[in-house]
Design a protein around this motif. Structure first.
Motif, short mmCIF file in Angstrom:
data_model
loop_
_atom_site.label_atom_id
_atom_site.label_comp_id
_atom_site.label_asym_id
_atom_site.label_seq_id
_atom_site.Cartn_x
_atom_site.Cartn_y
_atom_site.Cartn_z
N ILE A 77 -2.91 -3.51 0.85
CA ILE A 77 -3.17 -2.16 1.33
C ILE A 77 -2.92 -2.09 2.84
CG2 ILE A 77 -5.01 -0.46 1.76
CD1 ILE A 77 -6.21 -1.49 -0.98
N ALA A 78 -3.45 -3.06 3.56
CA ALA A 78 -3.27 -3.07 5.01
C ALA A 78 -1.78 -3.16 5.37
CB ALA A 78 -4.04 -4.24 5.63
N THR A 104 7.16 7.71 1.82
CA THR A 104 6.53 8.05 0.55
C THR A 104 6.28 6.80 -0.29
OG1 THR A 104 7.54 10.24 0.54
CG2 THR A 104 6.76 9.40 -1.57
N ALA A 105 7.27 5.91 -0.34
CA ALA A 105 7.11 4.67 -1.12
C ALA A 105 5.96 3.82 -0.56
CB ALA A 105 8.41 3.88 -1.12
N ALA A 111 -1.70 3.84 -1.81
CA ALA A 111 -2.64 4.58 -2.67
C ALA A 111 -2.90 3.82 -3.98
CB ALA A 111 -2.11 5.97 -2.96
N ALA A 112 -1.87 3.23 -4.55
CA ALA A 112 -2.05 2.46 -5.78
C ALA A 112 -2.96 1.27 -5.53
CB ALA A 112 -0.69 1.99 -6.31
N GLY A 113 -2.77 0.60 -4.41
CA GLY A 113 -3.63 -0.53 -4.07
C GLY A 113 -5.08 -0.10 -3.88
N ILE A 114 -5.28 1.03 -3.23
CA ILE A 114 -6.64 1.56 -3.02
C ILE A 114 -7.28 1.89 -4.37
CG2 ILE A 114 -7.96 3.52 -2.12
CD1 ILE A 114 -5.93 3.52 0.26
N ALA A 115 -6.52 2.52 -5.25
CA ALA A 115 -7.05 2.86 -6.57
C ALA A 115 -7.43 1.59 -7.34
CB ALA A 115 -6.02 3.67 -7.35
#
Length: 120
Positions: A77-78, A104-105, A111-115
């Motif tokens: 994420i970082a 965007t990528a 965002a996927a990592g955060i989810a």
């Protein structure tokens, strides 16, 4: 289901990393255009590739071994958030028709990592 998504993110990172490491010119050229021909750009692409290969490998290893994936997800994420930020910082230097896709990528993977982190 969550483990499958963790593995998919890890394998995707590994594939992206291998691509950057082995064919840096076309991969970096997507955002940098002809600047990707420069030695420094190829070095940077390979460095990013190494980073993604390690992050993806660690995530896959942890997910398959039942270890804590959260540190690997947090590191990813970082890294991805920094990628998005750096692309915004260098916006004017990136290929005009492709720079939004790059931001965007990087933002989408962040965002996927955060989810995934919130469910791990």
């Amino acid at each position: 289901m969550i483990r499958s998504l963790q593995l998919a993110l890890g394998v995707g990172r590994i594939a992206f990393g291998i691509g950057l490491m082995t064919v840096p010119r076309p991969m970096a050229g997507l955002l940098m255009g002809t600047a990707a021909e420069q030695t420094g750009a190829r070095f940077a692409a390979r460095s990013y590739g190494t980073r993604d290969l390690i992050l993806g490998g660690g995530l896959v290893y942890a997910a398959l071994g039942g270890s804590d994936v959260r540190p690997w997800l947090a590191a990813g994420i970082a890294a991805d958030a920094m990628d998005a930020g750096l692309q915004l910082l260098e916006w004017d230097e990136l290929v005009p028709g492709r720079r939004a896709a790059g931001v965007t990528a990087a933002s989408t993977v962040t965002a996927a990592g955060i989810a995934l982190l919130s469910r791990s």
